[in-house]
Design a protein around this motif. Structure first.
Motif, short mmCIF file in Angstrom:
data_model
loop_
_atom_site.label_atom_id
_atom_site.label_comp_id
_atom_site.label_asym_id
_atom_site.label_seq_id
_atom_site.Cartn_x
_atom_site.Cartn_y
_atom_site.Cartn_z
N UNK A 69 54.32 16.33 79.08
CA UNK A 69 55.24 17.30 78.89
C UNK A 69 56.20 17.01 77.50
N UNK A 70 56.76 18.03 77.03
CA UNK A 70 57.42 17.78 75.98
C UNK A 70 58.84 17.44 76.18
N UNK A 71 59.30 17.71 77.32
CA UNK A 71 60.66 17.33 77.92
C UNK A 71 60.40 16.97 79.37
N UNK A 72 61.47 16.19 79.91
CA UNK A 72 61.64 15.90 81.29
C UNK A 72 62.96 16.39 81.91
N UNK A 73 63.72 17.02 80.90
CA UNK A 73 64.91 17.52 81.55
C UNK A 73 65.18 18.96 80.95
N UNK A 74 65.83 19.89 81.73
CA UNK A 74 66.15 21.10 80.98
C UNK A 74 67.77 21.42 81.32
N UNK A 75 68.27 22.21 80.34
CA UNK A 75 69.68 22.51 80.50
C UNK A 75 69.46 23.99 79.85
N UNK A 76 69.57 25.19 80.46
CA UNK A 76 69.42 26.43 79.94
C UNK A 76 70.66 27.05 80.09
N UNK A 77 71.47 27.63 79.08
CA UNK A 77 72.65 28.43 79.19
C UNK A 77 72.39 29.61 79.88
N UNK A 78 73.40 30.20 80.66
CA UNK A 78 73.35 31.70 81.01
C UNK A 78 72.84 32.73 80.00
#
Length: 169
Positions: A89-98
């Motif tokens: 994976x390129x990332x293991x956390x996500x935070x996506x704005x509305x």
């Protein structure tokens, strides 16, 4: 008990009717009202529900893009993991704005020939999708011998020699 359970925000009014066998006070009407506020929440959307890779030679890396969409009105957060070491994976956390989306790169790096199955797991703050899983399937192959068909016409001939000479001098 009287319960107020609106399905959306806003002001609500109504009338509660109480039926009685009392000859002096038969039917009673009582005005009721309530107000509800909507709670902002993220809404998870996926562009793909499964990922598959083309045959990939052992030792090579084959990337794929995986897109997660937040169509809600609150930030979508979470953790991402895969259950097989041949997937990365390129990332293991996500935070996506509305109203936004995020794309991750998922790689397949076969260590041996054969079919590899895995699961991508998203653990999110989305109330109805706290744990979402996506199937991963890929095929590792042994490296094949080079073919002298340099022009890609399916045949080896003089045009292949010219293509080779033009490419390598």
């Amino acid at each position: 008990d009287i319960t107020f359970s609106p399905s959306s925000g806003g002001d609500f009014t109504g009338t509660l009717q109480i039926l009685s066998n009392d000859p002096d006070r038969g039917t009673q009407l009582i005005s009721v009202s309530g107000s509800a506020q909507t709670v902002p929440r993220p809404i998870l959307g996926l562009r793909q529900t499964a990922l598959s890779w083309p045959s990939t030679a052992v030792g090579n890396i084959a990337p794929q893009t995986f897109t997660i969409i937040n169509s809600g009105d609150a930030e979508l957060t979470g953790a991402i993991s895969v259950d097989h070491t041949q997937f990365g994976l390129s990332a293991d956390q996500l935070a996506i704005a509305p109203g936004d989306s995020a794309s991750l790169t998922i790689t397949f790096t076969p260590t041996q020939a054969g079919t590899v199955r895995g699961i991508l797991t998203l653990e999110t703050n989305v109330p109805n999708a706290t744990r979402v899983q996506v199937d991963l399937i890929a095929e590792g192959t042994t490296a094949s011998a080079l073919t002298p068909d340099f022009d890609g016409d399916g045949e080896v001939g003089f045009p292949d020699f010219l293509a080779f000479a033009a490419a390598f001098g």
